[in-house]
Write a protein that holds these residues in place. Structure first.
Motif, PDB file in Angstrom:
ATOM      1  N   LEU A 139      19.641  76.280  44.101  1.00  0.00           N
ATOM      2  CA  LEU A 139      18.702  76.115  42.997  1.00  0.00           C
ATOM      3  C   LEU A 139      18.882  74.737  42.378  1.00  0.00           C
ATOM      4  N   THR A 140      17.780  74.086  42.043  1.00  0.00           N
ATOM      5  CA  THR A 140      17.847  72.871  41.252  1.00  0.00           C
ATOM      6  C   THR A 140      18.189  73.246  39.810  1.00  0.00           C
ATOM      7  N   ASN A 150      17.115  81.085  30.850  1.00  0.00           N
ATOM      8  CA  ASN A 150      15.944  80.744  30.046  1.00  0.00           C
ATOM      9  C   ASN A 150      16.094  81.066  28.573  1.00  0.00           C
ATOM     10  N   THR A 151      17.070  81.885  28.177  1.00  0.00           N
ATOM     11  CA  THR A 151      17.273  82.174  26.750  1.00  0.00           C
ATOM     12  C   THR A 151      18.454  81.410  26.163  1.00  0.00           C
ATOM     13  N   ARG A 152      19.165  80.663  26.993  1.00  0.00           N
ATOM     14  CA  ARG A 152      20.370  79.986  26.522  1.00  0.00           C
ATOM     15  C   ARG A 152      20.031  78.586  26.017  1.00  0.00           C
ATOM     16  N   LYS A 153      20.868  78.053  25.144  1.00  0.00           N
ATOM     17  CA  LYS A 153      20.687  76.690  24.689  1.00  0.00           C
ATOM     18  C   LYS A 153      20.930  75.731  25.856  1.00  0.00           C
ATOM     19  N   GLU A 154      20.344  74.561  25.756  1.00  0.00           N
ATOM     20  CA  GLU A 154      20.387  73.606  26.867  1.00  0.00           C
ATOM     21  C   GLU A 154      21.811  73.280  27.298  1.00  0.00           C
ATOM     22  N   ALA A 155      22.702  73.116  26.338  1.00  0.00           N
ATOM     23  CA  ALA A 155      24.073  72.745  26.679  1.00  0.00           C
ATOM     24  C   ALA A 155      24.762  73.838  27.481  1.00  0.00           C
ATOM     25  N   GLU A 156      24.562  75.102  27.074  1.00  0.00           N
ATOM     26  CA  GLU A 156      25.193  76.189  27.818  1.00  0.00           C
ATOM     27  C   GLU A 156      24.559  76.350  29.191  1.00  0.00           C
ATOM     28  N   ALA A 157      23.240  76.200  29.283  1.00  0.00           N
ATOM     29  CA  ALA A 157      22.570  76.306  30.573  1.00  0.00           C
ATOM     30  C   ALA A 157      23.102  75.262  31.547  1.00  0.00           C
ATOM     31  N   THR A 158      23.307  74.055  31.063  1.00  0.00           N
ATOM     32  CA  THR A 158      23.840  72.982  31.912  1.00  0.00           C
ATOM     33  C   THR A 158      25.271  73.274  32.329  1.00  0.00           C
ATOM     34  N   GLU A 159      26.076  73.735  31.382  1.00  0.00           N
ATOM     35  CA  GLU A 159      27.476  74.043  31.690  1.00  0.00           C
ATOM     36  C   GLU A 159      27.580  75.158  32.718  1.00  0.00           C
ATOM     37  N   LEU A 160      26.758  76.183  32.587  1.00  0.00           N
ATOM     38  CA  LEU A 160      26.783  77.292  33.540  1.00  0.00           C
ATOM     39  C   LEU A 160      26.338  76.831  34.924  1.00  0.00           C
ATOM     40  N   TYR A 161      25.343  75.970  34.976  1.00  0.00           N
ATOM     41  CA  TYR A 161      24.891  75.456  36.269  1.00  0.00           C
ATOM     42  C   TYR A 161      26.000  74.671  36.948  1.00  0.00           C
ATOM     43  N   GLU A 162      26.628  73.791  36.208  1.00  0.00           N
ATOM     44  CA  GLU A 162      27.660  72.944  36.794  1.00  0.00           C
ATOM     45  C   GLU A 162      28.889  73.741  37.214  1.00  0.00           C
ATOM     46  N   ARG A 163      29.178  74.833  36.517  1.00  0.00           N
ATOM     47  CA  ARG A 163      30.376  75.622  36.805  1.00  0.00           C
ATOM     48  C   ARG A 163      30.128  76.741  37.808  1.00  0.00           C
ATOM     49  N   CYS A 164      28.926  77.292  37.814  1.00  0.00           N
ATOM     50  CA  CYS A 164      28.703  78.537  38.562  1.00  0.00           C
ATOM     51  C   CYS A 164      27.728  78.449  39.723  1.00  0.00           C
ATOM     52  N   ALA A 165      26.730  77.581  39.659  1.00  0.00           N
ATOM     53  CA  ALA A 165      25.649  77.622  40.641  1.00  0.00           C
ATOM     54  C   ALA A 165      26.096  77.127  42.006  1.00  0.00           C
ATOM     55  N   MET A 166      25.649  77.818  43.057  1.00  0.00           N
ATOM     56  CA  MET A 166      25.975  77.450  44.433  1.00  0.00           C
ATOM     57  C   MET A 166      24.889  77.970  45.365  1.00  0.00           C
TER      58      MET A 166
END
Length: 264
Positions: A139-140, A150-166
């Motif tokens: 996922l991009t 989609n309900t999270r603040k931008e900072a948390e969404a970015t942090e989760l992407y960088e830590r969890c997405a694969m």
């Protein structure tokens, strides 16, 4: 004997994303494990760098992988799955391998009719390219934001992407998308079992990937069985509800529900 718990993650997440849940369930008296999918490496970083070994695995292959692990435990576990992990958890319950099942915003089993536009938008990441049937798809940041946070603040969404997405295998998305046209669909479960364990299905009120209508319809199908089928709506949640900063509310509800039905 301490009751085992097997956590099954879904697409685009790594098995280590369950670690806070593993710690909580261990503190609560269970014996939890969060195994990887077939071909999945030890870290998110390795999966991002080399996703190829994960490609091509479908629902049955992943379910068989977890079934082999369950058969080595010595006791029926609680199986807790998120998204496609929630679908696989239902397959394992249907096989008689689970004492109870918690399916958190689960991907649709065969027979689920609602096809929300938001779900199709997320699934199209894989479905638009037939090569993804045998490969992996990631996922991009924008796709992650829409599908998970989609309900999270931008900072948390970015942090989760960088830590969890694969990246993850694309095959399960094809299998779910065309299940209702396939008599031998791998997403099919036995909906009339008399003696299956209790099943809890959750729904997120703002989940784009698995909208609440999908979870409710899944529960409706399971109620063909006289066994316990419960639904819990988390009205303000999106698809990141197992990994975001409010994960504990969902985990605590699952723990309370399991104890209510004597699975502790």
């Amino acid at each position: 004997m301490t009751t085992p718990v097997v956590f099954v993650h879904g697409l685009w997440l790594h098995h280590t994303s369950w670690q806070p849940w593993v710690d909580l369930f261990k503190e609560s008296g269970y014996d939890p494990v969060a195994p990887p999918w077939p071909g999945e490496p030890d870290t998110v970083e390795e999966a991002v760098a080399n996703p190829g070994p994960m490609g091509g695995y479908g629902v049955s292959a992943v379910a068989d992988h977890y079934a082999s692990l369950i058969n080595s435990l010595g006791a029926k576990p609680v199986v807790i799955g998120h998204s496609f992990g929630g679908l696989i958890a239902q397959v394992l319950l249907s096989r008689g391998l689970a004492a109870a099942c918690v399916a958190i915003d689960p991907a649709p089993i065969k027979g689920v009719l609602p096809t929300p536009i938001s779900s199709l938008r997320v699934a199209s990441v894989a479905l638009r390219n037939p090569a993804n049937l045998k490969g992996t798809v990631g996922l991009t940041p924008a796709e992650w934001r829409y599908g998970f946070t989609n309900t999270r603040k931008e900072a948390e969404a970015t942090e989760l992407y960088e830590r969890c997405a694969m990246p993850s295998p694309g095959r399960p998305l094809f299998q779910a998308a065309f299940a209702n046209f396939n008599p031998a669909a791998e997403t099919k479960v036995d909906l009339r079992q008399l003696d299956r364990g209790p099943l809890l299905i959750t729904a997120g009120g703002h989940d784009h990937t698995v909208p609440a209508s999908v979870s409710r319809y899944t529960a409706k199908l399971h109620r063909r069985s006289p066994a316990v089928t419960a639904v819990k709506l988390f009205p303000d949640r999106d698809h990141s509800l197992t990994i975001n900063s409010d994960w504990r509310e969902v985990a605590d509800y699952a723990l309370t529900w399991l104890k209510q039905y004597g699975v502790s």
